[in-house]
Write an enzyme that holds these catalytic residues in place. Structure first.
Site: not given
Ligand code: 13P
Ligand code: MG
Ligand code: MG
Ligand code: 13P
Length: 364
Positions: A10, A130-131, A227, A230
């Protein structure tokens, strides 16, 4: 031998964390096309799921080949420059080091690679999430390669009947173990059922020793010591012949099972299988998405993709995912919608604990 390398990061979301800006994909396309013309790559496909950029590449250099990893890193850096110009959200989010040191692993991006002897017909499915997080492929990989109610081929096809072995990584202690299905499935499941700690890295055919699947297990928070990002994962799965049929590979996603990584990386949500046209999570930044792109390899060329979840037979799965999303959302800031304290990407706990430290009294 052909190596299939899927490397993702990302490097900036459009808008917020919801999707990919076309200029990033165009930049990646240019970089990889140059590498193909120079002979480093046989073929490639640039794509996205939500705000994550995926580079799917084929080449003849094996896994962990420095020039291929460097190409991916430099491409993400170039895309980050574009993202910064457009002030996209979280530009360079997953690039954790300032300087590339020879291997993409441990640097932030996720990677899955497998070196294979290409078969007369080589169908491969590339899953992109994703997510969600590394470890989310534990359940579907188990179902594909070890559950006869998902994959009847394990029962009725000679080529699958000996079962598969699972290489499981302990992502905290950085060690691995290989367990055999079917005879060790109860041992296997004690680990796979805890996907934030144990993740399936590879699956092998026990009949031939061939690799059948590989997933990214990189956890950004464990790399950075805090952290960040993700680790939305990628997984490569070979199909047909000595492996599950395409329909057996896709079948585990017909139920929107619960994964971690929704909203602020701190909530559980249903994993919704979607075609690329719907891989743009917006409701409460979700629900989490999974896309499956199918390719036939032909001497390393990526013939495809076919957008496998762009099919009405997943409509009811998506409908169910929306119902589960409503149900979980109703819990607001409560577990089990919210992740347990030590798994949340965001937390105010240390600050609040400090502020209120003096107000705690012993129990009577
Ligand atoms: P990503 O990990 O896809 O960037 O999402 C971050 C997030 O916490 C969206 O609420
Ligand atoms: Mg993101
Ligand atoms: Mg993402
Ligand atoms: P075909 O008979 O169309 O080759 O299909 C075989 C198969 O494995 C379908 O699941």
């Amino acid at each position: 031998m052909i190596t299939l390398s899927a490397i993702k990061a990302d490097v900036g979301g459009f808008v917020g964390h919801s999707a990919m800006h076309p200029d990033l994909e165009a930049t990646a396309q240019e970089e990889l096309e140059r590498a193909r013309q120079q002979g480093l790559l046989v073929d490639f496909h640039v794509t996205h799921c939500g705000d994550d950029l995926f580079l799917i590449m084929t080449h003849e250099h094996g896994e962990n080949f420095e020039a291929v990893h460097r190409l991916a890193w430099d491409t993400f850096v170039k895309c980050t420059e574009v993202a910064k110009k457009l002030k996209l959200y979280g530009a360079g989010q997953d690039l954790l080091t300032d300087a590339f040191s020879g291997n993409i692993r441990g640097a932030g991006p996720g990677s899955a690679e497998m070196e294979i002897e290409e078969r007369p017909s080589e169908p491969v499915i590339v899953f992109m999430g994703d997510k969600t997080s590394a470890g989310s492929f534990n359940l579907p990989l188990y179902k594909m390669f070890a559950d006869p109610f998902t994959t009847p081929g394990l029962v009725i096809a000679e080529s699958l009947h000996q079962g598969f072995s699972f290489e499981v990584q302990d992502v905290v202690e950085h060690k691995k173990i290989t367990l055999n299905a079917p005879e060790e499935i109860y041992d296997l499941l004690i680990f796979l059922g805890a996907p934030s700690r144990y993740a399936v890295k590879r699956v092998f055919s026990r009949a031939t020793g061939e690799i059948g699947a590989c997933s990214s297990t990189d956890r950004l928070s464990l790399i950075a010591g805090r952290y960040v990002g993700k680790d939305d994962p990628v997984c490569l799965v070979r199909s047909q012949g000595n492996f599950p049929a395409v329909g057996e590979v896709l079948e585990p996603f017909s139920v929107p099972f619960i994964v971690e990584g929704w909203m602020r990386g701190s909530h559980h949500g249903p994993w919704m299988p979607v075609g690329l046209k719907d891989a743009h999570p917006t409701r409460f930044d979700g629900p989490p998405r999974v896309v499956a792109l199918g390719f036939q390899l032909a001497n390393g060329k990526l013939v495809g993709p076919r957008d496998m979840f762009d099919d009405p037979s997943y409509d009811h799965t998506r409908q169910k995912a929306n119902e589960i999303a409503d149900y979980l959302r109703w819990h607001g800031p409560f577990e089990p919608h919210r992740l347990p304290l030590d798994e949340m990407e965001y937390t105010t706990m240390p600050v609040i604990a400090k502020k209120l430290a003096k107000r705690w009294e012993p129990l009577d």
